[in-house]
Design an enzyme around this catalytic site. Structure first.
Site, short mmCIF file in Angstrom:
data_model
loop_
_atom_site.label_atom_id
_atom_site.label_comp_id
_atom_site.label_asym_id
_atom_site.label_seq_id
_atom_site.Cartn_x
_atom_site.Cartn_y
_atom_site.Cartn_z
N LEU A 160 20.95 25.67 101.50
CA LEU A 160 22.39 25.84 101.64
C LEU A 160 23.06 24.48 101.53
CD1 LEU A 160 22.44 28.24 104.74
CD2 LEU A 160 22.66 28.90 102.34
N ASP A 161 24.30 24.47 101.10
CA ASP A 161 25.05 23.22 101.05
C ASP A 161 25.16 22.61 102.44
OD1 ASP A 161 25.48 23.43 98.36
OD2 ASP A 161 27.48 24.29 98.54
N LYS A 162 25.41 21.34 102.49
CA LYS A 162 25.53 20.61 103.76
C LYS A 162 26.47 21.31 104.74
CE LYS A 162 27.29 16.23 105.61
NZ LYS A 162 27.88 14.91 105.27
#
Length: 343
Positions: A160-162
């Protein structure tokens, strides 16, 4: 969001001198039956599909060394397969990276001998990269479970993105890693997300638009008319607000930033998405406190709320949910407040 881990090979030994741990070794003992869809393909090509997580060069070395056999006999990397063969991989798995474990808290939803399911918080990068070698989820996983150093990418099969929160699954063994990669490739892993978008939708729908690297801004992705990879997103309405919509999304594919790119493409970018949402615009009909709240929300309003898969050992279907994080709930409460005061 990026559910497809880049194809990179980490071969340096992990230095465990700071942890006081003994070097960890793990034997690879895995088999796979070649299906008819691979008929006519080379052995090394098929092995790369069936034993996900290893580079082609690593698999070729194992074939040449007799550690990867076909029907119990040595073979050559360029041998063509017919279908129905049994591939057996028996080798000593070397440590996969030089990363260090770090004592970073993990919100573990489920764990057994084969997998870890966790709820990732906002602000946590999943995998080390240039200029960002520490403080990642991978470092936290290695502290929690040091033997993950022997699994490709410490067991991370999607990410997942940050600033995206929610559920991820991590493989604790090579066998589990291979199985989960195959499930992701077969699109049998069920992933559902919740998001808040700018604009008021009239109904749910389906977005099918290829995604690839942005032609000018190489750090971003974009919908491409020609080229790119197939990307399909389904969405349905949860609640409409004055100038926003709370939606639930289901992925058929897992491309980099897929939800963010697709929602922006159809004119409903995610709240707080600085990369794909464009310059902040004041929505019509909302008061000053709501404007300030939205301006300072600080991240894309996206949460991986549900994850379902076939357990790689028991073969039972398992499913988990993660509640919305506090900032996401606060966003919904603020939008509800604005609507109630407009009635």
């Amino acid at each position: 969001m990026n559910e497809n881990i880049p194809d990179e090979a980490e071969s340096e030994l992990w230095d465990d001198s700071d942890t006081g741990a003994e070097p960890i070794s793990q034997s690879v003992d895995a088999t796979a039956v070649v299906s008819e869809q691979y008929s006519g393909q080379r052995l090394d090509q098929v092995a790369a599909q069936l034993f996900g997580g290893f580079s082609r060069s690593k698999l070729q070395a194992w074939i040449k060394g007799g550690e990867l056999t076909v029907n119990g006999a040595p073979a050559k990397t360029r041998d063509k397969l017919l279908g129905g063969e049994t591939l057996a991989l028996k080798a000593e798995l070397e440590q996969q990276g030089d990363w260090q474990g770090e004592d970073i808290p993990l919100d573990i939803v489920y764990e057994d001998a084969a997998i870890i399911v966790l709820n990732k918080p906002t602000g946590l990068v999943v995998h080390p990269a240039a200029g960002n070698r520490t403080g990642t989820l991978l470092n936290a996983l290695l502290h929690h479970c040091p033997e993950l150093i022997n699994v490709p990418r410490a067991g991370i099969v999607h990410r997942l993105d940050k600033d995206t929160t929610g559920l991820m699954v991590v493989a604790k063994t090579l066998q589990a890693h291979t199985d989960l990669v195959a499930q992701l490739q077969a699109r049998s892993v069920a992933r559902e997300y919740e998001a808040v978008v700018q604009g008021t939708m009239t109904g749910g729908g389906r977005v099918e638009a290829n995604i690839g690297r942005h032609p000018r801004q190489r750090t971003k992705m974009a919908v491409l008319q020609f080229g790119g990879k197939e990307a399909i997103t389904h969405y349905r309405l949860v609640q409409r607000f004055k100038a926003h919509t709370h939606i639930r999304l289901k992925l058929e594919t897992g491309r980099t930033h897929q939800i963010r790119v697709h929602m922006a493409h159809i004119g409903y970018p995610l709240v707080g998405d600085g990369a794909y949402g464009g310059r902040f615009k004041i929505p019509k009909g909302i008061d000053k406190p709501a404007v300030e709240f939205l301006r300072n929300f600080g991240r894309q309003a996206l949460h991986a709320a549900q994850l379902g898969l076939i357990h790689p050992v028991s073969e039972d279907y398992m499913e988990w949910q993660a509640p919305l994080p506090e900032d996401f709930c606060a966003l919904l409460d603020e939008l509800k407040r604005v609507d109630s005061e407009l009635l």
